[in-house]
Design an enzyme around this catalytic site. Sequence first.
Site, PDB file in Angstrom:
ATOM      1  N   GLU A 203       0.609  -1.121   0.102  1.00 10.78           N
ATOM      2  CA  GLU A 203       0.069  -0.022  -0.053  1.00 10.78           C
ATOM      3  C   GLU A 203       0.694   1.310  -0.060  1.00 10.78           C
ATOM      4  OE1 GLU A 203      -3.923  -1.835   2.395  1.00 10.78           O
ATOM      5  OE2 GLU A 203      -2.518  -0.769   3.623  1.00 10.78           O
TER       6      GLU A 203
HETATM    7  C1  TNX Z   1      -4.198  -3.951   4.894  1.00 10.35           C
HETATM    8  S1  TNX Z   1      -2.169  -5.992   4.578  1.00 10.35           S
HETATM    9  C2  TNX Z   1      -2.948  -3.739   5.444  1.00 10.35           C
HETATM   10  C3  TNX Z   1      -2.959  -3.197   6.829  1.00 10.35           C
HETATM   11  C4  TNX Z   1      -4.186  -3.084   7.368  1.00 10.35           C
HETATM   12  C5  TNX Z   1      -4.986  -4.155   7.029  1.00 10.35           C
HETATM   13  C6  TNX Z   1      -6.453  -4.224   7.815  1.00 10.35           C
HETATM   14  C7  TNX Z   1      -1.266  -5.318   4.484  1.00 10.35           C
HETATM   15  C8  TNX Z   1       0.031  -5.641   3.883  1.00 10.35           C
HETATM   16  N1  TNX Z   1      -1.817  -4.111   4.679  1.00 10.35           N
HETATM   17  O1  TNX Z   1      -2.163  -2.099   6.864  1.00 10.35           O
HETATM   18  O2  TNX Z   1      -3.911  -3.004   8.758  1.00 10.35           O
HETATM   19  O3  TNX Z   1      -5.286  -4.216   5.549  1.00 10.35           O
HETATM   20  O4  TNX Z   1      -7.174  -5.230   7.618  1.00 10.35           O
END
Ligand code: TNX
Length: 542
Positions: A331
Amino acid sequence: MKESILALALLSAVAVAEPSLIPLPKEMAAGGGEFAFSGGTGIRFDKDVAKEAELFAVALESLTGSTPKIVREELRILLPSEIRLDLDDSLPLKEGGYMLEAGPKGVKVTGKDAAGVWYGTRSLLQLLPPPGAGVWKDSKEAGIPALTITDEPRFGWRGMHLDVGRHFFSADEIKGFIDWLAFHKFNVFHWHLTEDQGWRIEIKKYPKLTEVGAFRDSTPPYGNRNSDDGKRYGGFYTQDQIKEIVAYAAERHVTIVPEIDMPGHMAAAIAAYPQFGNSDIPGYAPKVMTRWGVHPYTLAPTEETFAFVDDVLTELCALFPSTYIHIGGDEAPKDQWEKSPRVKALMEKEGLKNGHDVQSYFIKRVEKMLDAKGRKLVGWDEIREGGLAPSATVMCWQGDAVHSAVASAKEGHDVIMAPNQRLYFDHYQHPEKDELAKGLEFETIGGFRPIDNVYAYEPVPQGLSPEEAKHVIGVQAQLWTEYMHDWKKVEYMAFPRLAAVAEIAWTPADRKNYDSFRSRLDGILKFYDAAGVNRAELPAAK
Ligand code: TNX
């Protein structure tokens, strides 16, 4: 009549064949009679498993209330009855494999290696009557059914993740959690140490990471994720605490894989050291984030920032002996890079076409740093963007994780299955309306993931040849803690679902059976309950 005798025989066979062990061993055969465990039972150990023997004695003491004698194998001290801990590296088993033989004359645990002895002693603890059983208050005598267990793990990476960035948990809470992981034969604790909302690890060369980055001004309260409680919140682990926790985990055969999430999820670090972000864009004003979600602040792909990352990884590697170092990679929005003149110049110089190429350039630079330190890079799915770094391992999380896992394995990369749709423990385990009826503090991020659904998960995706499937090195559940404000809530979300993951990760797929798991779980719940774990309720076993 015949039928009922047969049914009875089958019933007792099941009862003997399936004590409350989670994860279920690979093979178990019932023998005749039982071993009479008593207050006088001692432990005789091979000198190379002295620590395992000592910790087994401690565990027995906390279960039974009396301290067993422990003696080294070569000493000719007689014990009234004994549990023997041995090593035999010629056992035809994988790393961590062991045999456990219990009979009227004694119990013997033979490990392929020290980890095997550790796992054998974990099984033995679960074979004894659970805490709270009458025997431990009265006679302290208990029968262990005669049996032979031949066991080894299905996967080499049996992981549990915990985000301490969104909420911070004490060193003692972390240690207690590691104990439970060890109880269920997990061998990886993935410690997610940095987030937009908090940097939790002391780095000596950059003190502001914790002075500034470990604290935020507000947190969304339960019940309204788009508001602010206005209370300052924070905390971090000192390097001394981290060393202690790493050593504690190692003694319990748990490797801690630390994660420093980059280039995104870095707002707290950038608030502390704004020069490492994209400071050449309009409106640049980094701060430690106070809301959840994905934020635009990313590290700048400059030489100055890479030197910072290298310094942080140097201190990290000195603290964590793990071969794998997790660098996040998830992300990372590309908005700031697209606006940054410096990044534009880099793209021209390096021939990078878009933000994905910049991400790949970034991760490959970090891989080289880890390579030089003798470590291996692991990152979330998004490290695939723009092309994977040559020796990267991918932690596959998006959706059912199949797309990324299959593509990565076919390209020859190892993968760890951590699917959002199956193994995210920040999702509800009971229907949302039932949970929220109990109080706002039962709120979660959303989703619905009851334990039987978790249990049914098969980590090796279809579409891989047997050779390619070997790249699936393991499986992991995630605890993202936006909606876990304290340790009680973490326990509620983790227990008992983590027992299901332990079995997915350890037990051969063809041995899995939900009804059997559910009935064995009743025995395990007694361990949780005796320790006061704030576990979720479950529908009764059939
Ligand atoms: C996605 S999974 C994210 C996290 C969040 C999560 C909540 C991932 C690699 N990144 O930053 O906490 O979703 O479910």
